[in-house]
Write a protein that holds these residues in place. Structure first.
Motif, PDB file in Angstrom:
ATOM      1  N   THR A  25      -2.578  10.132  12.629  1.00  0.00           N
ATOM      2  CA  THR A  25      -2.520   8.676  12.891  1.00  0.00           C
ATOM      3  C   THR A  25      -1.831   7.996  14.031  1.00  0.00           C
ATOM      4  O   THR A  25      -1.263   9.504  15.107  1.00  0.00           O
ATOM      5  CB  THR A  25      -1.226   8.551  11.609  1.00  0.00           C
ATOM      6  OG1 THR A  25      -0.467  10.170  12.214  1.00  0.00           O
ATOM      7  CG2 THR A  25      -1.795   8.919  10.837  1.00  0.00           C
ATOM      8  N   TYR A  52      -4.008   3.062   5.360  1.00  0.00           N
ATOM      9  CA  TYR A  52      -4.077   2.790   6.633  1.00  0.00           C
ATOM     10  C   TYR A  52      -4.447   2.748   7.974  1.00  0.00           C
ATOM     11  O   TYR A  52      -4.147   1.529   9.091  1.00  0.00           O
ATOM     12  CB  TYR A  52      -3.937   4.654   6.979  1.00  0.00           C
ATOM     13  CG  TYR A  52      -3.747   4.748   8.948  1.00  0.00           C
ATOM     14  CD1 TYR A  52      -1.487   4.562   8.892  1.00  0.00           C
ATOM     15  CD2 TYR A  52      -3.452   5.096   9.547  1.00  0.00           C
ATOM     16  CE1 TYR A  52      -0.996   4.942  10.140  1.00  0.00           C
ATOM     17  CE2 TYR A  52      -2.459   5.092  10.927  1.00  0.00           C
ATOM     18  CZ  TYR A  52      -1.469   4.995  10.497  1.00  0.00           C
ATOM     19  OH  TYR A  52      -0.357   5.136  12.107  1.00  0.00           O
ATOM     20  N   THR A  67      -5.106  -1.221   7.990  1.00  0.00           N
ATOM     21  CA  THR A  67      -3.714  -2.351   8.116  1.00  0.00           C
ATOM     22  C   THR A  67      -3.180  -2.025   9.887  1.00  0.00           C
ATOM     23  O   THR A  67      -2.548  -2.891   9.906  1.00  0.00           O
ATOM     24  CB  THR A  67      -2.701  -1.552   6.780  1.00  0.00           C
ATOM     25  OG1 THR A  67      -2.255   0.059   6.870  1.00  0.00           O
ATOM     26  CG2 THR A  67      -2.683  -2.313   5.792  1.00  0.00           C
ATOM     27  N   VAL A 117      -0.588   3.533  -3.601  1.00  0.00           N
ATOM     28  CA  VAL A 117      -0.644   5.255  -3.145  1.00  0.00           C
ATOM     29  C   VAL A 117      -0.292   6.289  -4.075  1.00  0.00           C
ATOM     30  O   VAL A 117      -0.301   6.519  -4.344  1.00  0.00           O
ATOM     31  CB  VAL A 117      -0.402   5.288  -1.570  1.00  0.00           C
ATOM     32  CG1 VAL A 117      -0.460   6.976  -1.282  1.00  0.00           C
ATOM     33  CG2 VAL A 117      -1.365   4.775  -0.447  1.00  0.00           C
ATOM     34  N   THR A 158      -7.158  10.929   1.994  1.00  0.00           N
ATOM     35  CA  THR A 158      -7.474   8.927   2.430  1.00  0.00           C
ATOM     36  C   THR A 158      -7.873   8.163   1.458  1.00  0.00           C
ATOM     37  O   THR A 158      -7.981   6.870   1.187  1.00  0.00           O
ATOM     38  CB  THR A 158      -8.436   9.568   2.849  1.00  0.00           C
ATOM     39  OG1 THR A 158      -9.954  10.333   2.537  1.00  0.00           O
ATOM     40  CG2 THR A 158      -8.222  10.061   4.081  1.00  0.00           C
ATOM     41  N   ALA A 198       1.212  -0.925   0.352  1.00  0.00           N
ATOM     42  CA  ALA A 198      -0.169  -0.536   0.033  1.00  0.00           C
ATOM     43  C   ALA A 198       1.216   1.518  -0.321  1.00  0.00           C
ATOM     44  O   ALA A 198       0.572   2.130  -0.329  1.00  0.00           O
ATOM     45  CB  ALA A 198      -0.961   0.564   1.228  1.00  0.00           C
ATOM     46  N   ARG A 199       1.936   1.345   0.974  1.00  0.00           N
ATOM     47  CA  ARG A 199       2.748   2.500   1.072  1.00  0.00           C
ATOM     48  C   ARG A 199       3.316   2.772  -0.658  1.00  0.00           C
ATOM     49  O   ARG A 199       4.025   3.547  -0.814  1.00  0.00           O
ATOM     50  CB  ARG A 199       3.677   2.959   2.336  1.00  0.00           C
ATOM     51  CG  ARG A 199       3.233   2.248   3.578  1.00  0.00           C
ATOM     52  CD  ARG A 199       3.736   2.335   5.010  1.00  0.00           C
ATOM     53  NE  ARG A 199       4.898   3.518   4.871  1.00  0.00           N
ATOM     54  CZ  ARG A 199       5.414   2.878   6.234  1.00  0.00           C
ATOM     55  NH1 ARG A 199       5.128   2.365   6.622  1.00  0.00           N
ATOM     56  NH2 ARG A 199       6.186   4.239   6.147  1.00  0.00           N
ATOM     57  N   TRP A 225       1.560   9.286   2.491  1.00  0.00           N
ATOM     58  CA  TRP A 225       1.256   8.364   3.617  1.00  0.00           C
ATOM     59  C   TRP A 225       2.420   9.245   4.600  1.00  0.00           C
ATOM     60  O   TRP A 225       3.053   9.655   4.630  1.00  0.00           O
ATOM     61  CB  TRP A 225       1.994   7.610   3.122  1.00  0.00           C
ATOM     62  CG  TRP A 225       1.793   5.753   3.803  1.00  0.00           C
ATOM     63  CD1 TRP A 225       2.661   5.725   5.104  1.00  0.00           C
ATOM     64  CD2 TRP A 225       0.823   5.287   4.077  1.00  0.00           C
ATOM     65  NE1 TRP A 225       2.100   5.186   5.644  1.00  0.00           N
ATOM     66  CE2 TRP A 225       0.854   4.321   5.384  1.00  0.00           C
ATOM     67  CE3 TRP A 225      -0.265   4.568   3.163  1.00  0.00           C
ATOM     68  CZ2 TRP A 225       0.108   3.046   5.758  1.00  0.00           C
ATOM     69  CZ3 TRP A 225      -0.910   3.818   3.424  1.00  0.00           C
ATOM     70  CH2 TRP A 225      -0.707   2.795   5.129  1.00  0.00           C
ATOM     71  N   PRO A 226       1.535   8.627   6.026  1.00  0.00           N
ATOM     72  CA  PRO A 226      -0.248   8.392   5.558  1.00  0.00           C
ATOM     73  C   PRO A 226      -1.108   9.170   5.194  1.00  0.00           C
ATOM     74  O   PRO A 226      -0.784  10.655   5.562  1.00  0.00           O
ATOM     75  CB  PRO A 226       0.181   8.344   7.632  1.00  0.00           C
ATOM     76  CG  PRO A 226       1.735   8.800   8.548  1.00  0.00           C
ATOM     77  CD  PRO A 226       1.535   9.177   6.949  1.00  0.00           C
ATOM     78  N   SER A 227      -1.996   8.205   5.572  1.00  0.00           N
ATOM     79  CA  SER A 227      -3.183   8.908   4.438  1.00  0.00           C
ATOM     80  C   SER A 227      -4.633   9.614   5.672  1.00  0.00           C
ATOM     81  O   SER A 227      -5.724   9.349   6.066  1.00  0.00           O
ATOM     82  CB  SER A 227      -4.254   7.646   3.265  1.00  0.00           C
ATOM     83  OG  SER A 227      -3.925   6.257   4.056  1.00  0.00           O
ATOM     84  N   ARG A 228      -3.452  10.737   6.670  1.00  0.00           N
ATOM     85  CA  ARG A 228      -4.680  11.211   7.364  1.00  0.00           C
ATOM     86  C   ARG A 228      -5.540  12.413   6.746  1.00  0.00           C
ATOM     87  O   ARG A 228      -6.325  12.807   7.880  1.00  0.00           O
ATOM     88  CB  ARG A 228      -3.592  11.069   8.297  1.00  0.00           C
ATOM     89  CG  ARG A 228      -3.182  12.544   7.951  1.00  0.00           C
ATOM     90  CD  ARG A 228      -2.082  12.361   9.393  1.00  0.00           C
ATOM     91  NE  ARG A 228      -0.492  13.816   8.856  1.00  0.00           N
ATOM     92  CZ  ARG A 228       0.673  13.282   9.578  1.00  0.00           C
ATOM     93  NH1 ARG A 228       0.588  12.258   9.846  1.00  0.00           N
ATOM     94  NH2 ARG A 228       1.312  14.272   8.889  1.00  0.00           N
TER      95      ARG A 228
END
Length: 293
Positions: free
Chosen positions: A153, A227, A230, A114, A141, A109-110, A133-136
């Motif tokens: 996160t 995020y 996982t 993404v 997102t 994913a990372r 990343w992180p997708s916050r």
């Protein structure tokens, strides 16, 4: 059923026919049937799950009791000990593959999913998507339509760091207990085993508090994009393994108090210790890859 001849351990113990496998299967049948009906709105499904779990756990209790009696009765020789070691080794290997799949999902994913979603090829589909990343944040997102709420996160301080110290300390106390058993210091072994079990219980309580903090204060949920999924997959399954390992160590400690195991023959202890050290190693990977990076 094979038995020892003239008080000696048999070369290879072969148990007789047992009711335990089919009894365990019956319990699991009620659990699965009840669960499928429960999620579909049938009220009796919950009762079927409860009945199946009680039946299954009672069967396991009888099964393990018989195995302990066979071991303490001197029916397990070198060949059985060797087969147990191979079985536990392959079981832990399967657990390595299990967590390896989730670690791979996080890495994929990372490192791939993404960035590819943020490439020029997908700009027409998701022009507002930001490959970060992180997708916050909103738009980061993977949800330009804002169907995923913004979240914060989880960092390494302080709860994950406390749990890391707890698990590493439990590995030390377990090793001390093992050496004490080899040196035939049963009192010291039992004392450090209880400390290890207590550290495992405290870890679970800290992780439970961490989840409450994540849901209520950080708005971090299982539905919080890739995020969140996982994060909870890795930490949740690891927490379940800590719970199982803690139960293993608890039962080994109770057996030690009953006088089971000797300095020369104690694979039940060693198998549980292998599993616990494996859980420690997995947590170190989680601590670095999930909380720090």
């Amino acid at each position: 059923m094979s038995s020892a001849t003239h008080g000696t351990t048999p070369y290879y113990f072969v148990p007789g026919p047992s009711r335990h496998p089919v009894m365990a299967a019956i319990g699991l049948f009620f659990v699965i049937m009840g669960a499928t009906q429960w999620v579909n709105g049938a009220g009796w499904g919950a009762w079927a799950v409860a009945f199946g779990m009680v039946w299954w756990l009672f069967t396991l209790f009888q099964w393990f009791r018989d195995s302990v009696a066979e071991s303490e009765g001197g029916l397990y020789g070198r060949k059985i000990d060797l087969s147990f070691r191979w079985s536990m080794s392959w079981f832990i290997f399967s657990e390595v593959m299990f967590f390896g799949a989730f670690f791979t999902a996080l890495w994929w994913a990372r490192a791939h999913s993404v960035p590819e979603l943020g490439s020029l090829e997908n700009a027409l589909l998701w022009p507002d998507f930001k490959a970060v990343w992180p997708s916050r944040a909103v738009g980061v997102t993977g949800s330009p339509a804002d169907i995923i709420e913004p979240f914060t996160t989880m960092g390494p301080f302080w709860l994950p760091t406390i749990n890391t110290a707890l698990l590493l300390s439990s590995g030390v106390t377990l090793t001390i207990a093992h050496h004490a058993l080899i040196e035939n210091h049963r009192g010291r072994t039992i004392a450090f085993m209880w400390i290890t079990v207590l550290l495992g219980i405290v870890f679970l309580f800290v992780q439970g508090y961490e989840y409450m903090h994540a849901y209520s204060d950080l708005n971090l949920k299982l539905t919080s994009g890739v995020y969140g999924s996982t994060f909870y997959m890795l930490t949740g399954f690891h927490g379940f393994h800590v719970f199982v390992g803690m139960l293993m160590l608890l039962f080994i400690t109770l057996r030690l108090q009953k006088g089971h195991f000797t300095p020369e023959k104690h694979f039940g202890f060693e198998g549980a210790a292998w599993y616990w050290h494996f859980v420690d190693v997995v947590w170190l990977g989680l601590y670095i890859l999930v909380y720090w990076l």
